[in-house]
Scaffold this motif. Sequence first.
Motif, mmCIF file in Angstrom:
data_model
loop_
_atom_site.group_PDB
_atom_site.id
_atom_site.type_symbol
_atom_site.label_atom_id
_atom_site.label_comp_id
_atom_site.label_asym_id
_atom_site.label_seq_id
_atom_site.Cartn_x
_atom_site.Cartn_y
_atom_site.Cartn_z
ATOM 1 N N SER A 174 22.180 14.249 -29.781
ATOM 2 C CA SER A 174 21.064 13.367 -30.087
ATOM 3 C C SER A 174 20.498 13.637 -31.480
ATOM 4 O O SER A 174 20.279 12.717 -32.276
ATOM 5 N N ALA A 179 18.084 11.183 -34.179
ATOM 6 C CA ALA A 179 16.895 11.120 -33.336
ATOM 7 C C ALA A 179 16.115 12.405 -33.574
ATOM 8 O O ALA A 179 16.701 13.478 -33.640
ATOM 9 N N GLY A 180 14.831 12.314 -33.724
ATOM 10 C CA GLY A 180 14.025 13.516 -33.970
ATOM 11 C C GLY A 180 13.904 14.333 -32.701
ATOM 12 O O GLY A 180 14.444 13.980 -31.650
ATOM 13 N N ARG A 183 11.995 12.436 -29.758
ATOM 14 C CA ARG A 183 12.830 11.437 -29.103
ATOM 15 C C ARG A 183 13.934 12.102 -28.291
ATOM 16 O O ARG A 183 14.274 11.676 -27.191
ATOM 17 N N ARG A 187 13.995 11.117 -24.517
ATOM 18 C CA ARG A 187 15.054 10.174 -24.159
ATOM 19 C C ARG A 187 16.293 10.847 -23.587
ATOM 20 O O ARG A 187 17.067 10.235 -22.867
ATOM 21 N N ILE A 188 16.531 12.085 -23.965
ATOM 22 C CA ILE A 188 17.778 12.735 -23.545
ATOM 23 C C ILE A 188 17.501 13.914 -22.612
ATOM 24 O O ILE A 188 18.018 13.950 -21.495
#
Lengths: 284, 249
Positions: A174, A179-180, A183, A187-188
């Motif tokens: 990710s 993606a920071g 996130r 999100r992950i």
Amino acid sequence: MNSKRETGRGSRTLFSGLKYLCILCTVVSVAALVAVVFYILKNGIGKLSWQLLFGEYTGSAVSIFPAFIGTLRLIVIAVLIAVPVGIFSAVYLVEYMNNKGKLVKVIRIAAETLAGIPSIVYGLFGYLIFVRTFQWGYSLLGGGITLAIMILPVIIRSTEESLLAVPDGFREGSLALGAGKVRTIFRIVLPSAASGIVTAVILAVGRIISESAVLILTLGMVVNLIPSSVLSPGTSLALDIYYFASHGYPDEAAATSVVLLLMVILLNLLATGLGKLIKRRQGE
Amino acid sequence: MNISVRNCNLWYGDFQALKNINMDISNREVTAFIGPSGCGKSTFLKILNRMNDLVDGCRITGSFHIGGVDIFDKSTDVNLLRKKVGMVFQKPNPFPMSIYDNIAFAPRTFGVRKKAELDRIVEDSLRRASIWDEVKDRLKKSALGMSGGQQQRLCIARALAANPDILLMDEPTSALDPISTGKIEALMSELKQELTIVIVTHNMQQATRIADKTAFFYLGELIEYDTTEKLFSCPTDRRTENYITGRFG
Ligand SMILES: Nc1ncnc2c1ncn2[C@@H]1O[C@H](COP(=O)(O)OP(=O)(O)O)[C@@H](O)[C@H]1O
Ligand SMILES: [Mg+2]
């Protein structure tokens, strides 16, 4: 080396003796469990009526409806507090502190100690703080917050375990896509850990439902009134069992136990079922 | 995009993993890094998308430019850098979500919301990674249900969806069977028409098959860097020769 002794008569007798001992112990445990369930059902099922479950509590007929309301509100209060605080603490420890360092160790020991404290001690704490110091008197809010503190270490610990079980490859993948950190976590990492976290939360709800010691000292055991606000005193299903049993309603206590037992069984099924469902949807 | 590295030194704590490396990597070529394990290939690769930032105690000196931009400059947004410089890992690491959501992850990160556009990017990326025909009927299925080789091509597609200029690949085929490896090698020859590819490989045949240039690393140093043909046919350094003739490694 010891082949002679291992095949010797003495040890064979010992082994088969051990086997029978194990069988006996299993039978005793199952019998004890069956006896509890059977006894409760036998005494309680006859009393399970609409009046007991949902009726109005009057001088002549008791009801556990106020306890349903009380239990439900306690769950909402405790979950609303303990789940976000617990999850964010675990995220901080695992994702930001990389699960190492002195602070993490201190927090880990604190959480483990807290998890081992007898619940009556939490109850006493809640009593001293909310009932006495804050002068709320007995209240749902005081009871709910105390329960939240009680389940917090459990939630932190199991969320940590779930986060640690997320492969680092997901995080790297990710981050490498731009993606920071935030996130990546939302999100992950958290979705990947969701099944474990959801299971832990549901099991914690089970502990809230079953808890009585904390509530005896914080909630007030007002069995006949539906609480009008979160600062009202109230009752819970577990407290009703105690109240009924000690005030001459043993069969009603058994009937309430049946309800409580059913709820705990359902919650456990829900916990495993939901955990599996989430895993399946992620394709594991 | 051209990559230019000057006087690169890197330490993990007290241990110096890279020693004074200078290197220029050209646009639209495949560059291979070879060398015995532990010589710093992955470390050097991870500087280029700043994945080493995540390692505690990692210290880097030197100057690093991609497309003329200093990637360690304060004004450089590391997330945008990583969008431009995609990475494929040794172990395929699809996210535990659908194939579609895996590919759409990077575009969504950078603000693409419209379904039609996401659909287009997903199809386009999967086509560029030559895996569209295999997955077009199961885009909503979990990516974890695919074979290892498909997962790796999915990860390539996922990186392509961010529309990178450079693709870094760290031993992308070392966990795969020969057929999947062949597919990925063919894919790289296609992709180098549009992007710069840097690949770490343990397999010297692979370097000779796909790489325009090859760099040989040894104990944290860049020993030799030349066209693949030259490096393998007449290496100038003794250590390179020993390595490619299999005398150590
Ligand atoms: N995160 C890390 N912390 C400390 N040392 C590391 C770390 N990553 C790699 N190293 C060390 O740096 C050297 C180079 O590693 P690496 O770049 O992974 O080698 P290669 O990819 O060529 O096999 C090795 O000696 C390795 O042990
Ligand atoms: Mg490596």
